[in-house]
Design an enzyme around this catalytic site. Structure first.
Site, short mmCIF file in Angstrom:
data_model
loop_
_atom_site.label_atom_id
_atom_site.label_comp_id
_atom_site.label_asym_id
_atom_site.label_seq_id
_atom_site.Cartn_x
_atom_site.Cartn_y
_atom_site.Cartn_z
N ARG A 1 -47.15 41.38 -37.10
CA ARG A 1 -45.80 40.88 -36.99
C ARG A 1 -44.76 41.98 -37.19
NH1 ARG A 1 -45.16 35.86 -37.72
NH2 ARG A 1 -46.33 35.64 -39.67
N TYR A 2 -45.03 42.84 -38.15
CA TYR A 2 -44.10 43.92 -38.47
C TYR A 2 -44.60 45.21 -37.82
CZ TYR A 2 -42.75 40.71 -42.27
OH TYR A 2 -42.33 39.62 -43.00
N ARG B 1 -47.22 47.40 -40.23
CA ARG B 1 -48.27 46.84 -41.07
C ARG B 1 -48.86 45.56 -40.48
NH1 ARG B 1 -43.27 45.92 -42.72
NH2 ARG B 1 -42.69 44.23 -44.12
N CYS C 1 -62.19 30.20 -50.04
CA CYS C 1 -61.50 30.50 -51.29
C CYS C 1 -62.31 29.88 -52.41
CB CYS C 1 -60.11 29.89 -51.32
SG CYS C 1 -59.05 30.54 -50.04
N CYS D 1 -55.91 25.57 -52.77
CA CYS D 1 -54.59 25.18 -53.26
C CYS D 1 -54.02 24.12 -52.32
CB CYS D 1 -53.68 26.39 -53.30
SG CYS D 1 -54.42 27.80 -54.11
N CYS E 1 -51.49 25.26 -49.57
CA CYS E 1 -51.83 26.50 -48.86
C CYS E 1 -51.17 26.61 -47.48
CB CYS E 1 -53.34 26.61 -48.69
SG CYS E 1 -53.81 28.10 -47.80
N ARG F 1 -52.08 28.52 -45.20
CA ARG F 1 -53.12 28.66 -44.17
C ARG F 1 -54.13 27.53 -44.20
NH1 ARG F 1 -53.32 34.35 -45.57
NH2 ARG F 1 -51.37 34.95 -44.59
N ASP G 1 -43.50 26.96 -47.79
CA ASP G 1 -43.50 26.85 -46.33
C ASP G 1 -43.68 25.39 -45.91
OD1 ASP G 1 -43.30 29.62 -45.81
OD2 ASP G 1 -45.44 29.88 -46.18
N ASP H 1 -39.97 32.48 -45.62
CA ASP H 1 -40.70 33.00 -44.46
C ASP H 1 -40.18 32.21 -43.25
OD1 ASP H 1 -42.66 34.71 -43.31
OD2 ASP H 1 -43.85 34.47 -45.13
N LYS I 1 -40.60 37.52 -43.64
CA LYS I 1 -39.98 37.24 -44.94
C LYS I 1 -38.49 37.58 -44.90
CE LYS I 1 -44.27 38.54 -47.26
NZ LYS I 1 -45.01 39.02 -46.07
C1 PLP Z 1 -46.24 39.13 -45.87
C2 PLP Z 1 -46.78 39.78 -44.69
C3 PLP Z 1 -46.96 41.16 -44.64
C4 PLP Z 1 -46.64 42.07 -45.79
O1 PLP Z 1 -45.26 42.09 -46.03
P1 PLP Z 1 -44.65 42.91 -47.25
O2 PLP Z 1 -43.20 42.56 -47.27
O3 PLP Z 1 -44.90 44.34 -46.95
O4 PLP Z 1 -45.37 42.47 -48.47
C5 PLP Z 1 -47.46 41.70 -43.49
N1 PLP Z 1 -47.77 40.95 -42.42
C6 PLP Z 1 -47.59 39.61 -42.43
C7 PLP Z 1 -47.91 38.83 -41.21
C8 PLP Z 1 -47.09 38.97 -43.57
O5 PLP Z 1 -46.94 37.64 -43.57
S1 SF4 Z 2 -53.14 29.77 -51.25
FE1 SF4 Z 2 -54.63 29.25 -49.63
S2 SF4 Z 2 -55.60 31.21 -49.12
FE2 SF4 Z 2 -54.60 31.47 -51.13
S3 SF4 Z 2 -56.19 31.00 -52.64
FE3 SF4 Z 2 -55.03 29.12 -52.27
S4 SF4 Z 2 -56.19 28.04 -50.67
FE4 SF4 Z 2 -56.89 30.17 -50.66
#
Ligand code: PLP
Ligand code: SF4
Length: 390
Positions: free
Chosen positions: A116-117, A120, A129, A133, A136, A138, A296, A333, A340
């Site tokens: 996305r960025y 990174r 996991c 949670c 979550c 995801r 989220d 987000d 973010k």
């Molecule tokens: C959060 C995140 C990151 C890391 O972001 P930082 O601000 O550097 O912690 C990188 N890629 C994705 C897709 C993210 O959601």
């Molecule tokens: S937030 Fe989601 S990915 Fe993170 S530990 Fe909990 S269940 Fe696993």
């Protein structure tokens, strides 16, 4: 009963020897995954009972005995319990709910890799996991068989990173990467470390919080070799137990910088006093809070979501009032894949002709004058629209 055997008050585990209790393997194979077992640990509310018994459409439940033993058996509002035990509210959908709120699936050039960025990437290496949670982000992939941990998938992601020289930072996540074996983790880290332009590697994990026995001397030896940073995820001061302190201490003593992110949740940590206590506890164990996330809009989590202003009010009560290291950045987000977006209380009273009128944490007003060059022109300026003045 000595203090180390606190879990023995629960009949289900009264005969479990401490040596076994404190192993990752025993904890994982004795996770609570059904209503019958959960009933032996908690006095379930009708809402919990019905939600846990539901067979279809439920986000997977998995609670290690360690986490379950921390829950208040008589109080359904217990923050440890609410993070792990399904309730009927999970089935009340909101029009804001999304399956993939961060638009991750549409930003994946190869399965499991979110780019996305510019500099990174987020690398999902597993769907498992130790504790699932309820909130979550995801939940669409964790506990499923998306197959991110397949060696062919990881190799495709590594090839992508190799081919994109602008990627200098890899965040390894999942699922929880520490559910991989030490050997698998060693292998993934070694592959990433072998890429010359990857200068920064971090592991996003909740295991030191939800199942701290995962942190062993053997794991630390692997991590020490590859020197990743560790991004933890703490939501409440009750999570900072003796076992968790020990795990974080071992990671810190191995030379790994530790950070933490926190999800803001209604009734769990939406009060400044709770957040402050949490962040103070984290500094004591050498963990630096980095982000507070606005919850989220994941499907089935409306009951956890606070107003956005709750996060701003928390920052307002922390910044200046306590150690700067104990003040994370509050972010939303951007739903759909905005990344973010930081939000801050407004400290700018006004800005005009290089004169900044600012308020401090205690509400007192100060002015800062920007430098002017010889001819009276300012050497720097700001677009007025850049500063939002309320
Ligand atoms: C959060 C995140 C990151 C890391 O972001 P930082 O601000 O550097 O912690 C990188 N890629 C994705 C897709 C993210 O959601
Ligand atoms: S937030 Fe989601 S990915 Fe993170 S530990 Fe909990 S269940 Fe696993």
């Amino acid at each position: 009963m000595n203090q180390a055997e606190w879990y023995r008050r629960i009949p289900l585990w009264q005969d479990v020897p401490l040596e076994e209790w404190e192993t990752y393997r025993w904890q994982m194979s004795n996770r609570i995954q059904d209503v019958d077992k959960l009933r032996q640990v908690l006095k379930l509310t009708p809402s919990e009972e019905r939600a846990v018994s539901r067979k279809s459409g439920r986000f997977i439940m998995g609670i290690p005995p360690y986490w379950a033993a921390l829950m208040d058996p008589d109080d359904a509002a217990c923050p440890i319990r609410r993070q792990a035990v399904p309730v009927e509210d999970e089935y009340k959908l909101s029009p804001n709910d999304m399956i993939d709120p961060l638009g991750e699936d549409s930003h994946m050039p190869v399965p499991g890799l979110v780019h996305r960025y510019p500099d990174r990437v987020l690398l999902l290496v597993v769907e498992v996991c130790s504790m699932y949670c309820r909130f979550c982000t995801r939940s669409r992939v964790v506990g499923t068989t998306a197959g991110y941990s397949r060696p062919a998938n990881i190799d495709a992601a590594v090839d992508y990173i190799k081919a994109h020289r602008k990627i200098r930072d890899v965040l390894i996540s999942g699922g929880d990467p520490l559910t991989l074996s030490d050997e698998r983790l060693d292998d993934v880290l070694a592959k990433l470390r072998a890429i010359p332009h990857v200068e920064f590697v971090r592991i996003g994990t909740r295991n030191p919080v939800t199942l701290p026995y995962r942190v062993t001397e053997a794991l630390c030896a692997v991590l020490k070799k590859h020197k990743p940073w560790i991004s933890l995820h703490f939501n409440h001061p009750k999570e900072v137990t003796l076992a968790c302190r020990k795990a974080c201490g071992m990671l810190a003593d191995s030379g790994l910088p530790l950070g933490s992110q926190t999800v803001l949740m209604k009734g769990i940590n939406d009060r400044a006093a709770i957040m402050k206590k949490l962040f103070h506890e984290l500094l004591k164990i050498r963990v630096r809070p980095s982000y507070i996330y606005q919850c989220d809009p994941v499907k089935g989590t409306a009951h956890f979501r606070t107003p956005v202003s709750a996060g701003l009010q928390i920052i307002e009560k922390l910044r200046g009032h306590t150690s700067g290291y104990a003040v994370p950045t509050f972010v939303v987000d951007g739903p759909g894949g905005g990344g973010k977006i930081p939000l801050m209380p407004n400290y700018v009273v006004s800005v005009k002709d290089g004169v900044w009128t600012l308020r401090n944490f205690a509400g007192k007003v100060f002015t800062y004058h920007e430098e002017t060059s010889g001819n009276g022109a300012r050497t720097s300026s700001v677009e007025p629209s850049y500063v939002l003045i309320q």
